[in-house]
Design a protein around this motif. Structure first.
Motif, PDB file in Angstrom:
ATOM      1  N   ARG A 224     -23.171  -5.904 -20.053  1.00 15.60           N
ATOM      2  CA  ARG A 224     -24.017  -4.637 -21.189  1.00 15.60           C
ATOM      3  C   ARG A 224     -25.929  -4.904 -21.949  1.00 15.60           C
ATOM      4  N   LEU A 225     -25.902  -6.698 -21.299  1.00 12.25           N
ATOM      5  CA  LEU A 225     -27.801  -7.021 -21.255  1.00 12.25           C
ATOM      6  C   LEU A 225     -27.866  -6.984 -19.998  1.00 12.25           C
ATOM      7  N   THR A 226     -27.287  -6.919 -19.069  1.00  7.81           N
ATOM      8  CA  THR A 226     -28.377  -6.343 -17.367  1.00  7.81           C
ATOM      9  C   THR A 226     -28.296  -4.396 -17.677  1.00  7.81           C
ATOM     10  N   ARG A 227     -27.805  -4.057 -17.884  1.00  5.33           N
ATOM     11  CA  ARG A 227     -28.211  -2.893 -18.183  1.00  5.33           C
ATOM     12  C   ARG A 227     -29.076  -1.805 -19.146  1.00  5.33           C
ATOM     13  N   LYS A 228     -29.688  -3.347 -20.071  1.00  5.22           N
ATOM     14  CA  LYS A 228     -30.125  -2.408 -20.831  1.00  5.22           C
ATOM     15  C   LYS A 228     -32.090  -2.004 -20.743  1.00  5.22           C
ATOM     16  N   GLN A 229     -32.386  -2.150 -19.663  1.00  8.78           N
ATOM     17  CA  GLN A 229     -33.881  -2.056 -19.233  1.00  8.78           C
ATOM     18  C   GLN A 229     -33.585  -1.139 -17.482  1.00  8.78           C
ATOM     19  N   GLU A 230     -33.600   0.282 -17.727  1.00 10.45           N
ATOM     20  CA  GLU A 230     -33.553   0.578 -16.220  1.00 10.45           C
ATOM     21  C   GLU A 230     -33.779  -0.401 -15.078  1.00 10.45           C
ATOM     22  N   ARG A 233     -31.626  -3.410 -14.850  1.00  7.31           N
ATOM     23  CA  ARG A 233     -30.022  -2.606 -14.369  1.00  7.31           C
ATOM     24  C   ARG A 233     -30.434  -2.138 -12.562  1.00  7.31           C
ATOM     25  N   THR A 369     -37.198  -9.449 -18.214  1.00  6.07           N
ATOM     26  CA  THR A 369     -36.412  -9.329 -18.699  1.00  6.07           C
ATOM     27  C   THR A 369     -36.462 -10.000 -19.927  1.00  6.07           C
ATOM     28  N   GLU A 373     -32.885 -13.815 -22.950  1.00  6.79           N
ATOM     29  CA  GLU A 373     -31.578 -12.732 -22.979  1.00  6.79           C
ATOM     30  C   GLU A 373     -31.216 -13.407 -21.647  1.00  6.79           C
TER      31      GLU A 373
END
Length: 634
Positions: A224-230, A233, A369, A373
């Motif tokens: 989910r962390l890898t998908r926080k910013q478009e 992601r 990032t 994180e």
């Protein structure tokens, strides 16, 4: 300040980078020495072809399994611990693991060697997050692309050299092969540990983090962390696609060399040549990224990389779609065959553009990032990479066993899939395509020289960039010169120029109009500027309010003071030099601007000066500073 002439190779003379670079290169080298030495031992023991096939297919699965099991934990540990200490721990683990593996070689026990291989995968899993998360801690933003390029180059060359060395141990040493392999892997592990002790301290990203030892929920949280910013992601998705692409190509090279390039079954020289060409291409492409991007995180190279990967892989299919016309060739014999050099260029080209594709993606992940994180995000990248590698192996087997595709047909399908995946990524994140178009425009029309950008543009935090306004290309020139994304404020009629408007909108530029012309647009612009500064972003403005009509700097308007009253932030003065005589200024008539510019690839300079206290800033003082910074070169 003097122009920036720094090279990424300068990093190899600095302690903040060189020991880490050598440590990770030695680790990649030793991993591949070990894996190829296991295959060499199988030949030395004269196991049956069936057993050899079993072991060679089992080994990659054993090595990659820890990435699924332990990446989540590794990411948390890399976030919590001081990074140089963690690297020393992992290289100490390597000594212990390789000592155990040495016993396997000396006793010729495959079970011991496979257990050690699993442990090696676990050690690599722990090292992976710190390998990439340490770079933003020791490198400046403008050095990230070059540093990543060096790391990818070092990794590619180390993998290739390790495979060559490991593959030759039993061929050259004969009966002494097991002892040579045992000594080599232990000495390499010790060397890596000694070098790692020279890595300077790099603080933990989140020392207060409480580690969740349950891998399943933590893996889901990390993904989910890898998908926080478009942007992050889809960069993660791009990196994983690179590993899918590379796995399909490299895993099929041995059979491709035998069936389609004419290599004998028991001679790996043509396969090694093909792998070397791909690896060298990747290394060179990785190194070129810094020069092509002018030391910024230039994701505009990613579409170019994808286009090149597809183009050269398509050409590889057409260069040799059938079986080899002549068999039993060594590397020299292959190179003398008609069409061989076309295949050579295709393999190098695929690797070259793969480097263009991969390096900016990693640099973007690192730059966007949060530091607290990043290690966990890299762990998430590793989990997804492992899945894509396994998927690539399954797709390759299914295509050949179930669909009965030849390897050239598989390469053709991969080229088409690469084009479709690239189009999909660039469609859902237009920033990639926008940066490619703007990069192409700027690098085609101008030759940039930068002064003081590294020193005076802050690595993080809000700032207001002010600059003289000479041409319609000014914002793109500045964006290509500044390592960080900039929200440019521009006259709404320039903002709405066809084609350019798409670039400006995608770059989140802020259109503005005069108070009398359109007060609603002006108020909305000031609100957006205030929000961007409050969010810690860089905002760029041209206080003259319009393009210069005579090449001189016009009076700065009071809007800059209004911005600073609402949100006082450091002000970074910048100046464009040489743009007056280039394309798209008011020096030429509109008809003249439609011709090829008088100075095609004009020399343009971008200069920055020290940040100014917002409470001491006025429009008049800024105008004087920018005029002095520009000098006599309009």
């Amino acid at each position: 300040m003097a122009a920036n002439h720094h090279s990424q190779f300068d990093l190899l003379r600095q302690r903040r980078f060189l020991p880490f670079f050598l440590t990770q290169s030695l680790g990649a080298f030793n991993d591949n020495v070990y894996r190829l030495a296991i295959i060499g031992l199988l030949g030395y023991l004269a196991v049956s072809p069936e057993d050899k096939t079993l072991y060679t297919n089992l080994a990659p699965a054993i090595f990659i399994l820890p990435y699924f099991l332990f990446s989540a934990t590794a990411g948390q540990i890399a976030e919590k611990l001081e990074k140089s200490k963690l690297i020393r721990i992992t290289t100490t683990m390597e000594i212990v693991i390789m000592s155990f593996a040495a016993i396997g070689f000396l006793t010729q026990n495959m079970v011991v060697l496979l257990i050690a291989l699993f442990a090696t995968g676990m050690q690599s899993t722990l090292f992976g997050p710190v390998k990439y998360s340490i770079l933003p801690s020791v490198l400046r933003p403008e050095e990230l692309t070059g540093g990543n390029g060096l790391v990818e180059m070092g990794t590619s060359i180390s993998i290739l050299a390790g495979m060559l060395f490991g593959g030759l141990i039993f061929q050259v040493s004969g009966a002494h092969g097991p002892a040579v392999a045992a000594v080599a892997i232990v000495l390499l592990a010790i060397t890596g540990n000694v070098v790692s002790r020279f890595i300077p301290r790099a603080e933990a990203g989140a020392p207060e983090l409480k580690i969740n030892w349950n891998p399943i929920p933590e893996s889901l949280a990390i993904m989910r962390l890898t998908r926080k910013q478009e942007g992050v992601r889809n960069s993660v998705l791009g990196v994983s696609w690179f590993w899918f692409f590379g796995t399909v190509v490299t895993s099929n090279l041995p059979t491709y060399a035998e069936l389609h390039l004419g290599a004998p079954r028991d001679d790996a020289t043509i396969y090694i040549l093909a792998l070397a060409l791909f690896s060298i291409g990747t290394g060179v492409g990785s190194l070129l990224c810094e020069k092509l991007s002018a030391r910024t995180v230039e994701i505009g190279l990613v579409p170019m990389g994808a286009i090149g990967m597809t183009g050269f892989l398509l050409d590889l299919y057409f260069a040799r779609s059938g079986l080899a016309p002549v068999t039993g060739l060594d590397a020299g014999g292959f190179l003398r065959q008609p069409g061989a050099w076309r295949i050579v260029m295709d393999l190098v080209g695929i690797g070259l553009f793969a480097g263009f594709f991969l390096v900016p993606l990693f640099a973007l992940i690192q730059s966007r990032t949060p530091k607290g994180e990043l290690s966990r995000v890299i762990a998430g990248v590793n989990i997804q990479n492992a899945f894509f590698i396994v998927l690539a192996a399954g797709v390759g087997i299914a295509a050949q066993r179930l669909l009965h595709w030849s390897i050239p047909q598989l390469f053709l399908a991969l080229a088409i899939a690469n084009a479709l995946v690239a189009i999909w990524i660039f469609t859902i994140v237009p920033e990639f395509a926008m940066r490619f178009v703007s990069w192409l425009l700027v690098r085609t029309l101008y030759r940039l020289k930068l002064h003081g950008i590294e020193k005076h543009v802050p690595d993080e935090g809000a700032g207001l960039i002010v600059c003289n306004h000479v041409s319609y290309m000014d914002a793109l020139i500045l964006a290509a010169s500044i390592p960080r994304p900039v929200r440019f404020v521009m006259y709404y009629k320039i903002f709405n120029i066809p084609v350019m408007s798409w670039i400006f909108r995608t770059a989140r530029a802020i259109p503005i109009a005069g108070a009398r012309e359109n007060p609603e647009v002006m108020q909305r612009a000031f609100d957006e500027i205030d929000a961007a500064l409050a969010n810690g972003e860089l905002v760029g403005i041209f206080p003259e309010g319009a393009l210069t009509r005579d090449g001189e700097i016009a009076k700065f308007k009071s809007g800059v003071e209004k911005i600073l009253e609402r949100h006082p932030v450091p002000v970074i003065p910048m100046a464009l030099r040489g743009m007056w005589s280039s394309m798209w200024s008011h020096r030429d008539s509109r008809l003249g601007r439609m011709r090829v510019p008088r100075r095609f690839r004009a020399h343009v300079e971008v200069a920055a000066d020290a940040a100014i206290d917002p409470f001491l800033t006025t429009a008049e003082s800024l105008q004087a500073t920018v005029r002095e910074l520009r000098g006599d070169t309009a």
